[in-house]
Design an enzyme around this catalytic site. Structure first.
Site, PDB file in Angstrom:
ATOM      1  N   HIS A   1       7.676  -3.900   2.896  1.00 26.03           N
ATOM      2  CA  HIS A   1       8.560  -2.773   3.174  1.00 26.03           C
ATOM      3  C   HIS A   1       8.827  -2.627   4.670  1.00 26.03           C
ATOM      4  O   HIS A   1       7.891  -2.658   5.465  1.00 26.03           O
ATOM      5  CB  HIS A   1       7.939  -1.454   2.683  1.00 26.03           C
TER       6      HIS A   1
ATOM      7  N   TYR B   1      -2.147   4.087   7.965  1.00 31.44           N
ATOM      8  CA  TYR B   1      -0.837   4.027   8.610  1.00 31.44           C
ATOM      9  C   TYR B   1      -0.701   5.254   9.519  1.00 31.44           C
ATOM     10  O   TYR B   1      -0.784   6.389   9.051  1.00 31.44           O
ATOM     11  CB  TYR B   1       0.315   4.129   7.609  1.00 31.44           C
TER      12      TYR B   1
END
Length: 430
Positions: A63, A126
């Site tokens: 992604h 993240y």
């Protein structure tokens, strides 16, 4: 702490010290001051996400989210892979590495991220510089694409149906670079900037009411990297009137405050153009660190606009002087008078340098593109300092008229019977 580059431009690997003892270990997984000093972009994270994976072989990706991120492992170990999906020569470039505590990777916007867990009970982190949104558009590429040929170390387990359906590289639409926004795009400087930045979002006064904060919501700020503010209220004499004073403050200060808020919230660079009028003109040449001392309302609003702009972490305050460009200006007026046989009276005790809008725009764009230090810069035309009368005489000679047809006069005499704003005697910027 060490940072190393990879074959993908902007993708950086960080080696973070891990301090262990009989109790376990400790590391500074995000330490802005140290990491920026080591070479990490100051990307301004606003959200921290953690993905927990029960079994080895879990595979996620590939992604390219519309934001920058710093990825790392809190527990366990992963095989990570990245594919550059940005528009440009590096499109399709790949990089792989194993990550465990003590290794982090900075992933710029447009570079697709993926990983496969190598151990059970792996926690993947993240740190991102935009809030997650269900409306965010992702660019993806298939985990098994033959072109990128990623050699996954384990059989793929727990791959989502959505990830399985991602396109092959040949079908991916590259992620375009962030765009610039030019405000005041219909002015002399705005038109010159548009010529240099043809892909910019060019907004004229008809497109956006600078004095309406809500109007700015129509701009896709997540797709922007730089705001060039070429808009200004420049009617120096009218600014001394009640209506002009309010208009000058609205455009030169209040609107700039809105731009500053947007630039800070979205991590953008704000370029605001200022003027020699922030000085009183007592010094023959003004330096970038000279104390501000504006004489009139226009100069006061430009000085206030500078103060507001300086609150933005990524900002350029670009002072200039005596700008001429496409449209009505002093030189074009003198040309017309020379051709019409008029012999004008022109001020001969104000000193400065002309600046063409084209060279001002080129200087501004160069500052941004070369990553010049943020802060105050002077960008003007070069050559010797001249008076308005000197320039008028040169124009007359170029039009075939006698330079003596221009009569020099002091500012005081020229202003008799007129309602003129005070002007700096010396406008040259060092």
């Amino acid at each position: 702490m060490q940072i190393s580059e990879t074959p993908i431009p902007g993708l950086l690997v960080l080696n973070i010290p891990v301090h262990g003892d009989n109790r376990g270990w400790f590391m500074e997984n995000w330490q802005r001051q140290k990491m920026v000093a080591a070479g990490l972009p100051d990307f301004g994270p606003v959200q921290h996400n953690v993905s927990y994976n029960t079994s080895a072989g879990a595979t996620r990706g590939i992604h390219a989210e519309p934001w920058d991120k710093l990825v790392s492992v809190i527990a366990g170990r992963v095989f990570s892979a990245w594919v550059d999906l940005r528009e440009g020569d590096s499109f399709g470039a790949t990089f792989t590495i194993e990550i465990e505590p003590g290794v982090a990777v900075f992933v710029p916007r447009g570079v697709a991220n993926s990983y496969q867990t190598l151990e059970d009970k792996t926690a993947y982190s993240y740190l991102v510089n935009a809030h997650w949104s269900a409306d965010a558009e992702y660019t993806n590429v298939n985990l098994t694409d033959e072109t990128i040929a990623i050699d996954w170390p384990l059989p793929m387990a727990e791959v989502s149906d959505k990830d399985k359906a991602h396109p092959r590289l040949g079908d991916v639409v590259p992620v375009p670079p962030r765009r610039s926004v030019i405000l005041g795009a219909d002015g002399q400087l705005g038109r010159a900037l548009r010529a240099l930045l043809p892909d910019a979002i060019a907004l004229t006064r008809a497109d956006l009411d600078l004095t309406d904060p809500a109007a700015y919501d129509s701009v896709p700020w997540d797709d922007v990297d730089t705001i060039y503010n070429a808009a200004a209220y420049t009617a120096v004499d009218a600014a001394e009137t009640p209506d002009g004073r309010r208009a000058a403050w609205a455009v030169n200060v209040t609107a700039v405050a809105t731009m500053a808020r947007i630039a800070t919230e979205h991590g953008l660079t704000l370029v605001n153009v200022s003027s020699d009028y922030v000085f009183d003109g007592t010094a023959e040449s003004h330096t970038t660190d000279e104390a501000l001392s504006p004489l009139g309302v226009y100069g006061q609003t430009k000085a206030a606009g500078e103060a507001v702009t300086s609150t933005v972490p990524r900002h350029y305050i670009v002072r200039t002087s005596w700008v001429i460009g496409d449209g009505g200006n002093f030189v074009s007026t003198m040309q017309r008078l020379a051709r019409d046989g008029v012999s004008p009276t022109v001020v001969d005790d104000q000193h400065g340098r002309l600046t063409t809008a084209a060279e001002l725009a080129a200087g501004i764009v160069d500052l941004v593109r070369t990553g010049a230090p943020y802060g105050i810069h002077h960008v003007t035309g070069g050559g010797p300092v001249k008076t308005w009368a000197d320039i008028a005489r040169e124009v007359f000679e170029a039009e075939g008229r006698d330079a003596a047809d221009v009569t020099g006069v002091s500012t005081k005499v020229y202003g008799e019977g007129k309602q003129l704003a005070p002007r700096p005697r010396h406008s040259a910027l060092d």
